[in-house]
Design a protein around this motif. Sequence first.
Motif, short mmCIF file in Angstrom:
data_model
loop_
_atom_site.label_atom_id
_atom_site.label_comp_id
_atom_site.label_asym_id
_atom_site.label_seq_id
_atom_site.Cartn_x
_atom_site.Cartn_y
_atom_site.Cartn_z
N LEU A 21 0.84 -1.20 0.00
CA LEU A 21 0.00 0.00 0.00
C LEU A 21 0.87 1.24 0.00
CD1 LEU A 21 -2.65 -1.08 2.64
CD2 LEU A 21 -2.95 -0.98 0.16
N PRO A 22 0.37 2.25 -0.57
CA PRO A 22 1.12 3.50 -0.52
C PRO A 22 1.21 4.02 0.88
CG PRO A 22 -1.04 3.83 -1.52
CD PRO A 22 -0.87 2.36 -1.39
N GLN A 23 2.18 4.93 1.15
CA GLN A 23 2.43 5.47 2.48
C GLN A 23 1.23 6.20 3.03
OE1 GLN A 23 5.19 4.72 3.96
NE2 GLN A 23 4.80 5.85 5.88
N SER A 24 0.50 6.92 2.18
CA SER A 24 -0.67 7.69 2.65
C SER A 24 -1.75 6.76 3.18
CB SER A 24 -1.21 8.56 1.52
OG SER A 24 -1.59 7.74 0.42
N SER A 25 -1.95 5.59 2.54
CA SER A 25 -2.97 4.63 3.01
C SER A 25 -2.59 4.06 4.37
CB SER A 25 -3.12 3.49 2.00
OG SER A 25 -3.56 3.99 0.76
N LEU A 26 -1.32 3.85 4.59
CA LEU A 26 -0.89 3.35 5.91
C LEU A 26 -1.19 4.34 7.01
CD1 LEU A 26 2.56 1.75 4.92
CD2 LEU A 26 0.43 0.56 5.49
N VAL A 27 -1.00 5.60 6.73
CA VAL A 27 -1.29 6.64 7.74
C VAL A 27 -2.77 6.68 8.06
CG1 VAL A 27 -1.20 9.11 8.18
CG2 VAL A 27 0.73 7.97 7.07
N GLU A 28 -3.60 6.62 7.00
CA GLU A 28 -5.05 6.64 7.21
C GLU A 28 -5.52 5.43 8.01
OE1 GLU A 28 -6.80 6.94 3.42
OE2 GLU A 28 -6.14 9.02 3.07
N GLU A 29 -4.95 4.27 7.71
CA GLU A 29 -5.33 3.05 8.43
C GLU A 29 -4.96 3.15 9.91
OE1 GLU A 29 -4.43 -1.77 8.28
OE2 GLU A 29 -3.81 -0.46 6.61
N GLU A 30 -3.80 3.72 10.23
CA GLU A 30 -3.38 3.89 11.63
C GLU A 30 -4.29 4.84 12.35
OE1 GLU A 30 -1.32 3.37 15.11
OE2 GLU A 30 -1.30 2.23 13.24
N GLN A 34 -6.71 4.07 15.71
CA GLN A 34 -6.69 4.86 16.94
C GLN A 34 -8.09 5.33 17.31
OE1 GLN A 34 -4.24 5.27 18.97
NE2 GLN A 34 -2.68 4.25 17.72
N ARG A 35 -8.85 5.74 16.27
CA ARG A 35 -10.23 6.18 16.57
C ARG A 35 -11.07 5.03 17.11
NH1 ARG A 35 -9.67 9.14 11.68
NH2 ARG A 35 -10.76 7.45 10.53
N ASN A 36 -10.90 3.83 16.56
CA ASN A 36 -11.65 2.67 17.07
C ASN A 36 -11.28 2.33 18.50
OD1 ASN A 36 -12.99 2.37 14.66
ND2 ASN A 36 -11.51 0.87 13.83
N VAL A 37 -10.00 2.46 18.84
CA VAL A 37 -9.57 2.21 20.23
C VAL A 37 -10.23 3.17 21.19
CG1 VAL A 37 -7.59 2.26 21.79
CG2 VAL A 37 -7.40 1.14 19.55
N LYS A 38 -10.28 4.47 20.79
CA LYS A 38 -10.92 5.48 21.64
C LYS A 38 -12.41 5.18 21.84
CE LYS A 38 -7.74 9.28 20.56
NZ LYS A 38 -7.64 10.64 19.99
N ASN A 39 -13.08 4.78 20.73
CA ASN A 39 -14.51 4.47 20.83
C ASN A 39 -14.76 3.28 21.75
OD1 ASN A 39 -15.20 6.52 19.09
ND2 ASN A 39 -15.12 5.21 17.24
N LEU A 40 -13.91 2.27 21.66
CA LEU A 40 -14.06 1.12 22.54
C LEU A 40 -13.88 1.50 24.00
CD1 LEU A 40 -12.21 -1.66 20.52
CD2 LEU A 40 -14.67 -1.51 20.98
N ALA A 41 -12.94 2.40 24.27
CA ALA A 41 -12.72 2.85 25.64
C ALA A 41 -13.94 3.58 26.17
CB ALA A 41 -11.49 3.75 25.69
N VAL A 42 -14.56 4.40 25.32
CA VAL A 42 -15.77 5.13 25.73
C VAL A 42 -16.91 4.17 26.00
CG1 VAL A 42 -17.51 6.77 24.97
CG2 VAL A 42 -15.10 7.24 24.55
#
Length: 490
Positions: A21-30, A34-42
Motif C-alpha cells: 500500500l502507498p504510504q498515505s494509506s498506511l497513515v489513514e489506516e493507523e 486509533q479512533r476505534n480504540v478510543k470508541n471502545l474505551a468510551v
Amino acid sequence: MSFIKLPADEGKQPAKKRAKLPQSSLVEEEEERQRNVKNLAVLGEKNSSVKLLEELVFGAEEELLERLAESGKSKMIVVSEDSRDDAEVLVCFRVDMKHRFRRNLMKGEAESTMTKQKLQQRMREQFQKAMGGTPSWAESTEEDEDEEDDLLRRTGNFVASSDSLPSGILRVKKCLHANSTRPSEDRLTTVQFHPSAQVVMTAGLDQSVSLFQVDGKTNPKIQSIHLERFPVHKAQFSVDGEMVIATSLKNKMFYLYDMMEGRVSPVHTVRGLNEARVKEFSVCPEGGALLLTGTNGYLHVLTLKTKEVVRSMKINGDVSGVAFSPDGSKVFANSEDGEVYVWDMRSSRCVNRFTDDGCVRGTSIATSQNGQYLACGSQSGVVNVYSQEACLNSANPKPLKAVMNLLTSATALTFNPTSEILAIASRAEDEAVRLVHLPSLTVFSNFPVAKRKIVYRASCLDFSPHSGFFSLANNKGHAPLYRLLHYKEF
C-alpha cells in the motif's frame, strides 16, 4: 503395497505477492485504528444513569440514596415510554405522566412527571371517586383486627358462611386430636364439650378424667384427675358445667368432681337404690338430678343434692338408651325389645308407646334440641329418624328416613345443637361413623375421608355448643377433632 500416483499440476501459476500500500494509506489506516480504540474505551465506561439503574435493580437503593444526599445532587431518571409501564414504576424515581395511559391523572402541565408514591395516591383517589367512597371491604381498622384476633382465639380461625347448612359435601377440617397433649393409655369411653366454656372432657378405661382447652391447634391440657381402681365407663358435665359425674363398669359407687373447688367426692351409697351397680346415666336438662339406668327395665331419678332416689319408672325389657325432650319434661326410653316408651317426668306416667319400625333389637336413641327429630338405632345398623311430635302423639309413627349406612350395630347417636346434623356410629367396626344432613335427610358423602384410619371404633360422639367442632372417643385412646367450617362460633 500399491501407490496412487497423483497427476502433476500442469499450468499451475505461482502465488502472486501482495501489492504494497502507498504510504498515505498506511497513515489513514493507523488513524482509523486509533479512533476505534478510543470508541471502545468510551463504550467500556458506564454512563452514570446506567450505574444508577443497576444499583436500583440490584438492591443498592439505600446506598444510592445516601450517596445522592451527601453529594447534594438531585438526579432524575425518566425511562422511555417504549418500555413497559410496570417496569417504569419500579425503576424510576419519577414517572412520565404524558403517557396515554396516565394522561387523565394529570391536573396540570406542571405534573408532567410525578413520583411513584404520588401516582399511587392519585390512582387511589380516582378509584375512591369512581366507587363513591372507600368500599367497606377495603377498610381495615384496628378495631376490626382486634375482633378478628379475638375470633381466632375463640373459634380457631373459623370461616363464616351462609346460615343454611348445605347438603352433599360437608366443609370440614381435621384438627389435632382433642387429647393430643395427654392421650389415654386405654380405650376412651367419653368425649364431651363443656356447655359454656371452650373446653372438652375425655375419660376412659385408664381410670382418668381429663380437661383440655379447645383451639384446634394445640389443645393444651387444663387438668387431669386419676381415679384409683375406677375405669371410667361414662362421665358427663352437669347442666351448669360446674361438676363432672363419673361412673364405672362394676361399681355401685360413682364420683362427683367439683371443678370450681377442685374437689373429688366419692358417692358410696344412694338411698332408695336397689341396684348392684351404677353404670349408665343421663343428666336431667332441668338440672340437679340424674336419670340412672337400672336392670330389668328400671329408670331411677336421683337428686344430686340429697343423693337419693325420689322416683322410679319401669319398661318391658332392658333399657338400651334414654333421651330427654328439649325442655326435660319428657323422656324417651328405647328398650332392647325394639319398643320406645315416652314418660312424663313430672307425673312419672307413660304417655305413649310405639314400636320402632323394623327394629328387632334397639341399641340407642337421641333427640334433637329443637324438638323436631327423634332418632332410634338398632342392632342391624339401621337408624330411623322420626318426627318428635309424631312420636309423642301417635301409636304407630312412621320414620321420615331410615338411614342404612351402617353395617353393624348403631351404638351412638348425637344431634348437633342446631339440629342440622345427626352423627351416627358403631363401635363394632373401624371408621363406622356417618353424618346425616337432616334438612335433606341425606348422608354427607365426604365424611369420614382419609387414606388411613383415623376414627377407628367410636364409642361416643359430641358437638361443641355452637357446632363449631365435632369430636369422638375411640378405642385407641384418642379423641379425633374436626372443625366444621360452616359454623363460625365454638
